[in-house]
Design a protein around this motif. Sequence first.
Motif, PDB file in Angstrom:
ATOM      1  N   PHE A 150      -6.587   3.875  -3.191  1.00 19.49           N
ATOM      2  CA  PHE A 150      -6.986   2.470  -2.624  1.00 19.49           C
ATOM      3  C   PHE A 150      -7.563   1.831  -3.519  1.00 19.49           C
ATOM      4  O   PHE A 150      -8.691   3.048  -3.888  1.00 19.49           O
ATOM      5  CB  PHE A 150      -7.073   2.221  -1.303  1.00 19.49           C
ATOM      6  N   ASP A 184      -7.233   0.453   2.381  1.00 19.69           N
ATOM      7  CA  ASP A 184      -6.127  -0.355   1.941  1.00 19.69           C
ATOM      8  C   ASP A 184      -5.363  -1.874   2.353  1.00 19.69           C
ATOM      9  O   ASP A 184      -4.954  -1.844   1.586  1.00 19.69           O
ATOM     10  CB  ASP A 184      -5.060   0.865   2.393  1.00 19.69           C
ATOM     11  N   TYR A 191      -3.954  -3.645  -1.029  1.00 20.55           N
ATOM     12  CA  TYR A 191      -3.141  -3.964  -1.627  1.00 20.55           C
ATOM     13  C   TYR A 191      -2.934  -5.175  -1.461  1.00 20.55           C
ATOM     14  O   TYR A 191      -2.375  -5.718  -2.365  1.00 20.55           O
ATOM     15  CB  TYR A 191      -1.912  -3.095  -1.359  1.00 20.55           C
TER      16      TYR A 191
END
Length: 393
Positions: free
Chosen positions: A295, A333, A336
Amino acid sequence: MSVQDLDKLINFRRDIHQHPELGFEEHETSRKVRDYLDALGVEHVFGIGRTGIVAWIVGSQEARRASVGLRADMDALPLEEKSGVSYASQHSGCMHACGHDGHTTMLLGAVEYFRNHRDFAGTVYFVFQPAEEGVGGGKAMVDDGLFERFSIKEIYGLHNWPSLPVGRFGLVAGPIMASGDRVDITIHGKGGHGGLNPHGCIDPIRIAAELIHKAHTIVSREVDPLSPAVLSICAMQSGDLSGFAVIPHTARLSGTIRALDEDTRQRVASGLKRLCESLEHYHGATIELLIEDKFGVTFNEAGATESASKVIKACFGEDALERHYKPSMGGEDFSYMLAACPGAYIHVGSGDDDHPHGLHNPEYDFNDRVIPYGVELLVRLAQESLAKQNTKQ
């Protein structure tokens, strides 16, 4: 929030706590979330990022183009629970040790609020994400068209934070969580007899020991001291303890690289590559190095951070926002989603005397006292975002 509403949410949270599921395996968890949404009559789509769900509620005021997303994660960790609570995990080797059961519950609380209070202009999207724990669920949802299929103009996420007391919040503009890379190293040497013929071997354990020692100097000598970074070798496997005189053929190491900016991230990775190459040539071994991008940096957009700060102070008091807050070298994450859409990520204090254990600890349990804080914060974040967007239109 009424006592009855809070009890309902706590019961839901403890139910999914008893039945944890790992990343991309959240079939029952997703089903229970969908059942909850169905009972409320809230529209939703399943299968975004495999086991992910996106629900939405459209406001009753004059149609506007404003929209906001609220995100929670649903997956558990591969740990054996030792919390001792009555609703402990019934799945051996799997537990909610990071509070995602609480995050999912708080988001459902926000869904229920907006279902009963549609007096707003725009659309609120509720993103139930799978597989946050290093398996790529956030990326999977983005790759599956999260922001193309749903017109989300700003997005917010929360995480309970045991190092902050209940009623306190952590927030910074820019990086708030580090990038995370997984490091895997395999050293291929030449095994043999550790007493009879050690000089005829290429000892992978010796090489591993040298590599570990030198790798842990990369950050201190190759990275700007004002740029936070971590390189940790966290596991090693080689040989057999019963083979006390046997030099093995191979040694395997794993670890992680963390950084708050891309240049520092690449500097650490480059240093590790050069170290492996130099040891390979010096010892005559073969060293395989794999660095896997898990990530990126979780980066809070300035405008969204300002909005979140305003909401926290208005809802919980001027002193609720932790002063001089610093980013964490943990990873997330949700990065993202923030890379694809403006937004912010907020740490919500969950520590008290009854909940002293940190995240990813087998004795950890989410603090249910935090649920009303999380629900109110999610609701107010969405309202502020929609109001801000509608003012600009």
